[in-house]
Scaffold this motif. Structure first.
Motif, PDB file in Angstrom:
ATOM      1  N   UNK A  18       0.845  -1.190   0.000  1.00  0.00           N
ATOM      2  CA  UNK A  18       0.000   0.000   0.000  1.00  0.00           C
ATOM      3  C   UNK A  18       0.880   1.240   0.000  1.00  0.00           C
ATOM      4  N   UNK A  19       0.602   2.170  -0.895  1.00  0.00           N
ATOM      5  CA  UNK A  19       1.467   3.332  -1.058  1.00  0.00           C
ATOM      6  C   UNK A  19       1.495   4.202   0.195  1.00  0.00           C
ATOM      7  N   UNK A  20       0.447   4.133   1.021  1.00  0.00           N
ATOM      8  CA  UNK A  20       0.406   4.939   2.231  1.00  0.00           C
ATOM      9  C   UNK A  20       1.491   4.582   3.223  1.00  0.00           C
ATOM     10  N   UNK A  21       1.839   3.296   3.317  1.00  0.00           N
ATOM     11  CA  UNK A  21       2.894   2.908   4.259  1.00  0.00           C
ATOM     12  C   UNK A  21       4.251   3.330   3.712  1.00  0.00           C
ATOM     13  N   UNK A  22       4.441   3.226   2.405  1.00  0.00           N
ATOM     14  CA  UNK A  22       5.699   3.645   1.802  1.00  0.00           C
ATOM     15  C   UNK A  22       5.894   5.146   1.970  1.00  0.00           C
ATOM     16  N   UNK A  23       4.836   5.916   1.728  1.00  0.00           N
ATOM     17  CA  UNK A  23       4.922   7.357   1.891  1.00  0.00           C
ATOM     18  C   UNK A  23       5.171   7.763   3.329  1.00  0.00           C
ATOM     19  N   UNK A  24       4.504   7.091   4.272  1.00  0.00           N
ATOM     20  CA  UNK A  24       4.718   7.391   5.689  1.00  0.00           C
ATOM     21  C   UNK A  24       6.156   7.120   6.084  1.00  0.00           C
ATOM     22  N   UNK A  25       6.717   6.031   5.577  1.00  0.00           N
ATOM     23  CA  UNK A  25       8.113   5.706   5.877  1.00  0.00           C
ATOM     24  C   UNK A  25       9.055   6.772   5.325  1.00  0.00           C
ATOM     25  N   UNK A  26       8.749   7.292   4.148  1.00  0.00           N
ATOM     26  CA  UNK A  26       9.585   8.351   3.580  1.00  0.00           C
ATOM     27  C   UNK A  26       9.586   9.587   4.484  1.00  0.00           C
ATOM     28  N   UNK A  27       8.436   9.915   5.036  1.00  0.00           N
ATOM     29  CA  UNK A  27       8.336  11.118   5.864  1.00  0.00           C
ATOM     30  C   UNK A  27       9.229  11.049   7.092  1.00  0.00           C
ATOM     31  N   UNK A  28       9.456   9.842   7.601  1.00  0.00           N
ATOM     32  CA  UNK A  28      10.272   9.702   8.819  1.00  0.00           C
ATOM     33  C   UNK A  28      11.659   9.145   8.511  1.00  0.00           C
ATOM     34  N   UNK A  29      12.031   9.173   7.223  1.00  0.00           N
ATOM     35  CA  UNK A  29      13.369   8.729   6.796  1.00  0.00           C
ATOM     36  C   UNK A  29      13.657   7.284   7.182  1.00  0.00           C
ATOM     37  N   UNK A  30      12.667   6.437   6.953  1.00  0.00           N
ATOM     38  CA  UNK A  30      12.809   5.011   7.262  1.00  0.00           C
ATOM     39  C   UNK A  30      12.805   4.231   5.942  1.00  0.00           C
ATOM     40  N   UNK A  31      13.938   3.709   5.500  1.00  0.00           N
ATOM     41  CA  UNK A  31      13.965   2.939   4.250  1.00  0.00           C
ATOM     42  C   UNK A  31      13.052   1.712   4.330  1.00  0.00           C
ATOM     43  N   UNK A  32      12.501   1.321   3.180  1.00  0.00           N
ATOM     44  CA  UNK A  32      11.601   0.167   3.094  1.00  0.00           C
ATOM     45  C   UNK A  32      12.246  -0.898   2.225  1.00  0.00           C
ATOM     46  N   UNK A  33      12.335  -2.116   2.757  1.00  0.00           N
ATOM     47  CA  UNK A  33      12.875  -3.248   2.007  1.00  0.00           C
ATOM     48  C   UNK A  33      11.729  -4.191   1.642  1.00  0.00           C
ATOM     49  N   UNK A  34      11.560  -4.525   0.357  1.00  0.00           N
ATOM     50  CA  UNK A  34      10.438  -5.382  -0.043  1.00  0.00           C
ATOM     51  C   UNK A  34      10.644  -6.842   0.330  1.00  0.00           C
ATOM     52  N   UNK A  35       9.532  -7.490   0.692  1.00  0.00           N
ATOM     53  CA  UNK A  35       9.494  -8.918   0.993  1.00  0.00           C
ATOM     54  C   UNK A  35       8.475  -9.550   0.054  1.00  0.00           C
ATOM     55  N   UNK A  36       8.768 -10.719  -0.475  1.00  0.00           N
ATOM     56  CA  UNK A  36       7.858 -11.389  -1.406  1.00  0.00           C
ATOM     57  C   UNK A  36       6.495 -11.602  -0.765  1.00  0.00           C
ATOM     58  N   UNK A  37       5.431 -11.430  -1.552  1.00  0.00           N
ATOM     59  CA  UNK A  37       4.075 -11.569  -1.040  1.00  0.00           C
ATOM     60  C   UNK A  37       3.507 -12.953  -1.258  1.00  0.00           C
TER      61      UNK A  37
END
Length: 425
Positions: free
Chosen positions: A141-160
């Motif tokens: 969900x793009x909302x979690x990715x955007x929220x992470x950007x706001x707090x400078x928290x990199x996101x690493x993808x995991x297979x679904x």
């Protein structure tokens, strides 16, 4: 003139994740006559303005009759600033017990301005240093990715999907080998946005085992869990299965009650030890952040949601039976409609067991330019799946939503989509 350069502002402002929501909303505004198979908003068919007054009256009666407030106290509770953690947390706890089998201490619940604020609060608290990272089941969900950007928290993808659960171990170990500290994994186990897929019971139990093994928290987001397709049995949430407080539960009333109220919540019952030896709840720490972000969630909005919960004996399952029938019928209409329009196998799609979304895969790149063409020339909107992958590179897939259209609109929208795809082929 105080002219600024975007390069002098926070880096997230140029990130695709933060632009996705606005782009998708604006293209819908630019093409109001196009049929939207893009919006994941709930059906408006059963909304009634008089319900708002009824919910407020019911909640006011609850304050008087059950909590013993006098008239001045009732007015103050609804009109004034309120407690940062919220005023309907006991009702939410009863709702979780009724609908999800989750036993939650009301004091472990923070009522938020939509689930989006809950995400920001949790990620802000978890991001303690530059080595911290968030893992997320992809596509996310793009909302979690955007929220992470706001707090400078990199996101690493995991297979679904069920087969991808064990990828969490590999991603966590690889991150640690690179000197990073995985804090949590974001997952939507029920009818996920955008994939529409769900985790079976064995995969959920395995996910909890991995979280304990890798010392990770799980951020469970569950906006669609009350909407299984016809004949589909609901699977227990991760939080209902959680015996070690590994799960931070993100909840929303946007799909099940009223999106305009903008009321969500987070269940954060993890303990937090302080240097002085005292131990509190993570929810208390999140409330400190909230007090500096939104102060408190609108008491009027909480009262509306509280009134709806009270009128339905704290359960929203029965309260959404009409909506569930609409979504289930529309979901079936999408998959059946795709099958009748693309019998040759050049196009494929997911067949979710509930929720709002179907992902369609085509033999060509799908990007925002194609969406513009679809809206302008064919009169149908959908969502490029590239918005849900980090980096934004075009993919060969698009997301369809079944939630906010009538059966007739859905049929016409599929005809228009089929014309676009056939012409592009």
């Amino acid at each position: 003139m105080a002219d600024l350069e975007v390069a002098d502002l926070h880096g997230s402002l140029t990130d695709r994740a933060l632009n996705s929501m606005n782009f998708l909303n604006e293209i819908a505004n630019h093409y109001p006559d196009a049929i939207s198979l893009a919006a994941g908003r709930p059906s408006e068919e059963f909304y009634a303005l008089e319900d708002l007054h009824s919910y407020l009256d019911t909640f006011s009666g609850y304050l008087r009759d059950e909590l013993g407030y006098d008239e001045a106290g009732v007015r103050r509770a609804i009109f004034q600033y309120g407690r940062t953690k919220g005023i309907i947390h006991p009702l939410i706890a009863r709702n979780l017990a009724a609908d999800e089998g989750i036993t939650a201490d009301p004091e472990a619940i923070v009522v938020t301005v939509g689930c989006q604020e809950a995400m920001v609060l949790v990620l802000r608290a978890l991001r303690a240093g530059p080595a911290d990272v968030l893992l997320a089941i992809s596509p996310a969900y793009v909302g979690i990715t955007g929220a992470a950007r706001l707090v400078d928290l990199p996101v690493l993808p995991v297979a679904g999907g069920n087969e991808g659960v064990d990828d969490l171990v590999a991603v966590a170990k690889r991150a640690r080998a690179e000197g990073l500290r995985p804090r949590a994994c974001y997952v939507m186990p029920d009818f996920a946005n955008p994939s529409g897929l769900s985790l079976d019971l064995d995969s959920r139990r395995r996910l909890l085992e991995i979280a304990a093994q890798e010392d990770l928290l799980l951020l469970e987001d569950n906006p669609y869990g009350l909407f299984p397709a016809a004949g589909v049995e609901r699977v227990p949430t991760l939080k209902a299965l959680d015996t070690e407080r590994r799960v931070i539960y993100l909840g929303s009333f946007a799909k099940t009650a009223l999106p305009g109220a903008r009321v969500g919540y987070v269940v954060a019952d993890q303990t937090v030890a302080s240097p002085d030896g005292s131990v509190g709840l993570l929810a208390d720490e999140l409330s400190k952040i909230k007090s500096m972000l939104t102060v408190n969630t609108s008491a009027v909005a909480q009262a509306v949601i509280g009134g709806k919960l009270l009128q339905n004996d704290y359960s929203l399952v029965a309260a959404n039976h009409r909506e569930r029938e609409v979504y289930a019928a529309n979901l079936r209409a999408i998959t059946d409609g795709l099958a009748s329009r693309f019998p040759a196998g050049e196009v494929s799609w997911t067949v979710p067991s509930g929720g709002f979304f179907v992902v369609v895969t085509v033999p060509f790149a799908v990007d925002d330019a194609l969406l513009e063409k679809s809206a302008h020339e064919y009169g149908v909107l959908w969502t490029p799946m590239s918005h849900f992958y980090d980096g934004g590179a075009p993919t060969n897939s698009l997301r369809l939503s079944c939630s906010s259209v009538t059966a007739a609109q859905l049929d016409a929208g599929l005809n228009r989509l089929a014309a676009l795809i056939h012409d592009h082929l």
